[in-house]
Design a protein around this motif. Sequence first.
Motif, PDB file in Angstrom:
ATOM      1  N   LEU A  85     -21.703 -14.578  17.507  1.00 28.86           N
ATOM      2  CA  LEU A  85     -22.269 -13.244  17.384  1.00 28.86           C
ATOM      3  C   LEU A  85     -22.493 -12.656  18.775  1.00 28.86           C
ATOM      4  O   LEU A  85     -23.013 -13.351  19.653  1.00 28.86           O
ATOM      5  N   ILE A  86     -22.109 -11.405  18.957  1.00 29.79           N
ATOM      6  CA  ILE A  86     -22.412 -10.690  20.196  1.00 29.79           C
ATOM      7  C   ILE A  86     -23.262  -9.477  19.816  1.00 29.79           C
ATOM      8  O   ILE A  86     -22.810  -8.592  19.083  1.00 29.79           O
ATOM      9  N   PHE A  87     -24.481  -9.469  20.333  1.00 32.29           N
ATOM     10  CA  PHE A  87     -25.424  -8.390  20.062  1.00 32.29           C
ATOM     11  C   PHE A  87     -25.142  -7.221  20.999  1.00 32.29           C
ATOM     12  O   PHE A  87     -24.515  -7.388  22.047  1.00 32.29           O
ATOM     13  N   PRO A  88     -25.616  -6.021  20.640  1.00 30.55           N
ATOM     14  CA  PRO A  88     -25.329  -4.835  21.467  1.00 30.55           C
ATOM     15  C   PRO A  88     -25.715  -4.982  22.936  1.00 30.55           C
ATOM     16  O   PRO A  88     -25.066  -4.404  23.807  1.00 30.55           O
ATOM     17  N   ASP A  89     -26.754  -5.781  23.235  1.00 30.31           N
ATOM     18  CA  ASP A  89     -27.170  -5.957  24.630  1.00 30.31           C
ATOM     19  C   ASP A  89     -26.378  -7.051  25.348  1.00 30.31           C
ATOM     20  O   ASP A  89     -26.659  -7.381  26.492  1.00 30.31           O
ATOM     21  N   GLY A  90     -25.369  -7.631  24.659  1.00 20.38           N
ATOM     22  CA  GLY A  90     -24.539  -8.667  25.257  1.00 20.38           C
ATOM     23  C   GLY A  90     -25.000 -10.085  24.980  1.00 20.38           C
ATOM     24  O   GLY A  90     -24.313 -11.041  25.333  1.00 20.38           O
ATOM     25  N   THR A  91     -26.150 -10.246  24.337  1.00 23.14           N
ATOM     26  CA  THR A  91     -26.627 -11.582  23.989  1.00 23.14           C
ATOM     27  C   THR A  91     -25.611 -12.265  23.080  1.00 23.14           C
ATOM     28  O   THR A  91     -25.121 -11.668  22.118  1.00 23.14           O
ATOM     29  N   LEU A  92     -25.291 -13.505  23.392  1.00 31.80           N
ATOM     30  CA  LEU A  92     -24.344 -14.301  22.622  1.00 31.80           C
ATOM     31  C   LEU A  92     -25.111 -15.358  21.845  1.00 31.80           C
ATOM     32  O   LEU A  92     -25.997 -16.027  22.391  1.00 31.80           O
ATOM     33  N   LYS A  93     -24.774 -15.503  20.573  1.00 36.95           N
ATOM     34  CA  LYS A  93     -25.419 -16.517  19.747  1.00 36.95           C
ATOM     35  C   LYS A  93     -24.338 -17.232  18.943  1.00 36.95           C
ATOM     36  O   LYS A  93     -23.449 -16.587  18.388  1.00 36.95           O
ATOM     37  N   THR A  94     -24.410 -18.563  18.914  1.00 40.42           N
ATOM     38  CA  THR A  94     -23.470 -19.373  18.139  1.00 40.42           C
ATOM     39  C   THR A  94     -24.254 -20.145  17.094  1.00 40.42           C
ATOM     40  O   THR A  94     -25.252 -20.794  17.418  1.00 40.42           O
ATOM     41  N   ILE A  95     -23.805 -20.070  15.849  1.00 38.39           N
ATOM     42  CA  ILE A  95     -24.459 -20.744  14.728  1.00 38.39           C
ATOM     43  C   ILE A  95     -23.387 -21.492  13.952  1.00 38.39           C
ATOM     44  O   ILE A  95     -22.280 -20.986  13.756  1.00 38.39           O
ATOM     45  N   VAL A  96     -23.717 -22.687  13.493  1.00 43.79           N
ATOM     46  CA  VAL A  96     -22.790 -23.457  12.672  1.00 43.79           C
ATOM     47  C   VAL A  96     -23.349 -23.532  11.257  1.00 43.79           C
ATOM     48  O   VAL A  96     -24.479 -23.984  11.039  1.00 43.79           O
ATOM     49  N   MET A  97     -22.548 -23.069  10.307  1.00 45.98           N
ATOM     50  CA  MET A  97     -22.899 -23.202   8.896  1.00 45.98           C
ATOM     51  C   MET A  97     -22.223 -24.454   8.363  1.00 45.98           C
ATOM     52  O   MET A  97     -21.049 -24.701   8.633  1.00 45.98           O
ATOM     53  N   GLY A  98     -22.970 -25.244   7.619  1.00 46.70           N
ATOM     54  CA  GLY A  98     -22.437 -26.462   7.046  1.00 46.70           C
ATOM     55  C   GLY A  98     -23.526 -27.183   6.283  1.00 46.70           C
ATOM     56  O   GLY A  98     -24.676 -26.746   6.249  1.00 46.70           O
ATOM     57  N   GLN A  99     -23.161 -28.314   5.726  1.00 49.64           N
ATOM     58  CA  GLN A  99     -24.099 -29.048   4.876  1.00 49.64           C
ATOM     59  C   GLN A  99     -25.023 -29.990   5.639  1.00 49.64           C
ATOM     60  O   GLN A  99     -26.016 -30.453   5.090  1.00 49.64           O
TER      61      GLN A  99
END
Length: 169
Positions: A85-99
């Motif tokens: 995810l890249i937010f409008p202010d440039g913040t980067l976030k990585t999330i892993v979906m899984g079990q």
Amino acid sequence: MNPSTTKIADLIKSLELEPHIEGGFFRRTYQSDDQNMILTSAGQRHCMTSIFYLLTQDAPIGHFHLNRSDIVHYYHLGDPIQYTLIFPDGTLKTIVMGQDVLAGQCLQLHVPGGIWKASQVMHGAAGFGLISEAVTPGFDFADMEMGDRQKLGQQFPEHWALIERLTRG
């Protein structure tokens, strides 16, 4: 065809999925036909829509795109899926979906409207990752913008390597 490819083809057929413009496969499974439409700045929308979304070893990336609506993702089956995810202010976030929630993977992910989002199935035994998405106000292709590599790169030069890898030419 190897067994994994056969299973993925059977899954696509069983769920009646079709190719999605951002990558992977999808099918709309619900729209709130029994409720009044919502008036948005872009026109009338359903209160909510929902889809199945599948990434596979042959279509492993949901390329960067931006939606106006909020989306809640629900993990179902297969290998984990990594969201960038890249937010409008440039913040980067990585999330892993899984079990594997004990390892920090999540079963549910909320992505607010106005956030650039890309997804990629992680390599694993299944060869696919399946989620659902609930979108409110309901999804309309007019509310989605596919990421343009050059424009995103100019806006977020600090994330160029990710943008280059997770956008279409």
